[in-house]
Design an enzyme around this catalytic site. Structure first.
Site, PDB file in Angstrom:
ATOM      1  CG  ASN A  56      -3.751  -4.674   3.670  1.00  9.14           C
ATOM      2  OD1 ASN A  56      -3.243  -4.508   2.572  1.00  9.14           O
ATOM      3  ND2 ASN A  56      -3.038  -4.720   4.786  1.00  9.14           N
ATOM      4  NE  ARG A  71      -1.944  -1.473   3.498  1.00  8.38           N
ATOM      5  CZ  ARG A  71      -2.217  -1.273   4.776  1.00  8.38           C
ATOM      6  NH1 ARG A  71      -3.348  -0.719   5.143  1.00  8.38           N
ATOM      7  NH2 ARG A  71      -1.364  -1.628   5.709  1.00  8.38           N
TER       8      ARG A  71
END
Length: 95
Positions: A40, A22
Site C-alpha cells: 500500500n 494485495r
C-alpha cells in the site's frame, strides 16, 4: 528455450486499499509463477513489482488493468520497466 526474465513496476489506483487487493494480487502472482511484491502507498494506491518470464509478467499486469479482485475498483494502472536492486524469490506483501 530460455524465456526472457523481466521486471515491471505498476502503480494501481482506485478503490484498492482495504479490499484484499494485495492478497488477491499475491495469489494471482503465485499461480502465474512470478515474484515481487505488493504494498500500500500513502496516496491510496498500491505499488506492485512483478518479475519473471515476460509472458507471465504481462498476464499479471493485464489482470491488474482488468480490475484485479472483484472487491476492488481499479481506475488506472501506470507501469514502467524496472531494474530491481535485489532479487525476489517469492511474491511478498510488504507493509
Amino acid at each position: 528455450m530460455i524465456m526472457a526474465s523481466i521486471c515491471t513496476m505498476a502503480w494501481v489506483y482506485g478503490s484498492v486499499q482495504g479490499v484484499g487487493f494485495r492478497y488477491s494480487t499475491q495469489r494471482e502472482a503465485l499461480q502465474l509463477g512470478v515474484t515481487g511484491y505488493a504494498r500500500n502507498l500513502d496516496d491510496g494506491g498500491v505499488e506492485v513489482l512483478v518479475c519473471g518470464e515476460a509472458e507471465q509478467v504481462e498476464k499479471l499486469i493485464a489482470w491488474l488493468k482488468a480490475g484485479g479482485p472483484r472487491s476492488a475498483r481499479v481506475d488506472r494502472v501506470l507501469t514502467e520497466p524496472h531494474q530491481p536492486t535485489r532479487s525476489w524469490d517469492k511474491f511478498a506483501i510488504l507493509y
